[in-house]
Design an enzyme around this catalytic site. Structure first.
Site: not given
Length: 416
Positions: A32-33, A36, A120, A147, A182, A184-185, A188, A244, A256, A331
């Site tokens: 690891d670096n 996170r 990354n 994912t 996204s 990020y997604h 993957k 959350r 909510t 949305r």
């Protein structure tokens, strides 16, 4: 021989490393670096559960669990020279690749964060795959947590593997199309394609583990000593929706639900996620398929409204007064979309779900009560806001909030 675990300081990587080390006498090499920790700090948040530094973690693993087969290497997987040295020195029989910038919201902040996330994540995976081939390790089992977010939200049942394409009377199985939502997604999705190509060109046996939204605070191993605890993020960027909502319950915020909230997303308890990765890592080379296999790491799909109502019900056991409020959905989305995702292969791997969603919520709330002060001190991080970066140029990243603290944001439910 050895097992190499990347991202071993992370939420899933650390408990997976402990689980594997308890079941083998082989050397388990952690890499690891500490990225996170830095990313979460950069958005003004921190882990609700205190996490020890790596030396304390290793000491606790030996003292509490009797593990003497763990070792740690600090380094950045985007550095190809580092990866080559890592693989040539340790010659792993299995690589469990959990290292990544894992947050969809973080990748969406601006172009800089999107570029960082893509570089990354993709560079790290490519370096590992090419490194295995160029170091004569093409028989090494490569296990990566991708994912379920690569699937998007199709209107048809999601297969555990490829999709079937038909053209007239002809049909064939093809890779599932990249429908990620996204930056990020999408990394993957690209990783999945790169792993398929690496299997075809290099013959590397691949297990593409498409991880659902993982929840929970501990596993059997991490619960053995406070120094072994894994991290628990609850902020808008790095905290998944279940975490959350639970943190909001602790802080006295209403949960909510936009609109009906009946749309379902895939989930898995941390315990069940770790168990599957450990079993794949320790599969006998003579028994594992010499192939490219996709696992949908899911135990069940859960709707947003069920998440909120379950948390509210369990909160009564802790004398927490929690409200669930419905608001008009800002949305444009199908509020009743019932995701169907096949996961028979993964279910067989872990011999079925071990932790119910209600049990997972009870575990989370029971843990967070002890760290209420930390949660409340960072309650402004439930929502997106203004970030100050420390990159030498006094840059301020600004983006709009979606709601006020009294109307707690539902936020992204697809982060994992």
């Amino acid at each position: 021989m050895s097992v190499l675990i990347t991202g071993a300081d992370g939420y899933i990587g650390w408990p997976t490393a402990l689980r594997i080390a308890t079941r083998t006498d082989d050397r388990v090499v952690l890499v690891d670096n500490f990225g996170r920790r830095e990313w979460v700090e950069s958005v003004g948040s921190k882990s609700a559960v205190p996490i020890a530094d790596i030396n304390e973690r290793l000491e606790a693993a030996e003292e509490t669990l009797g593990l003497r087969n763990l070792s740690f290497v600090e380094g950045n997987l985007t550095d190809r020279a580092f990866v080559d040295e890592l693989l040539s020195v340790h010659e792993p029989e299995t690589v469990v690749h959990t290292a990544a910038q894992p947050s969809a919201p973080y990748s969406q902040i601006n172009g800089e964060r999107a570029n960082f996330t893509q570089h990354n994540n993709l560079q790290s995976t490519r370096n590992l795959l090419w490194g295995l081939d160029e170091n004569g390790l093409s028989d090494t089992h490569f296990v990566e947590t991708t994912t379920t977010g690569v699937y998007g939200a199709p209107e048809f049942p999601i297969p555990e593997g490829g999709a079937t394409m038909e053209n007239g009377s002809e049909r064939d199985e093809v890779p599932f199309p990249a429908m990620a939502g996204s930056w990020y997604h999408l990394t993957k999705s690209h990783d999945a394609a790169n792993m398929r190509l690496a299997h075809k060109q290099f013959g590397i046996p691949i297990s593409d583990v498409r991880t659902a939204i993982a929840y929970g605070t501990e596993t059997e191993e991490t619960a053995a000593d406070p120094r072994l605890a894994t991290r628990f993020d609850f902020d808008y960027h790095f905290g998944v929706v279940v975490h959350r909502f639970c943190a909001q319950a602790i802080a006295g915020y209403p949960m909510t639900v936009y609109g009906k909230g009946e749309q379902r997303k895939p989930f898995i308890a941390l315990e069940d996620a770790v168990e599957g990765l450990a079993r794949l890592a320790l599969t006998d080379p003579d028994e594992r398929p010499d192939d490219h296999v996709v696992y949908n790491q899911v135990t069940r799909a859960i709707s947003i409204v069920e998440i909120a109502e379950t948390i509210a019900d369990v909160a009564d056991e802790f004398d927490l007064d929690v409200d669930v409020k419905h608001f008009e959905n800002p949305r444009e989305e199908d509020e009743t979309h019932k995701m169907e995702i096949e996961s028979d292969r993964y279910d067989d791997l872990i011999d079925g779900q071990s932790t119910t969603f209600e049990e997972g919520i009870r575990q989370i709330l029971g843990t967070l009560i002890d760290y209420e002060e930390t949660v409340v001190a960072h309650e402004d991080r439930f929502l997106p806001g203004v970030l100050d970066t420390d990159e030498g140029d006094d840059t301020t990243i600004e983006y709009e909030e979606e709601s006020s603290p009294s109307e707690t944001v539902q936020a992204s439910t697809e982060d994992d």
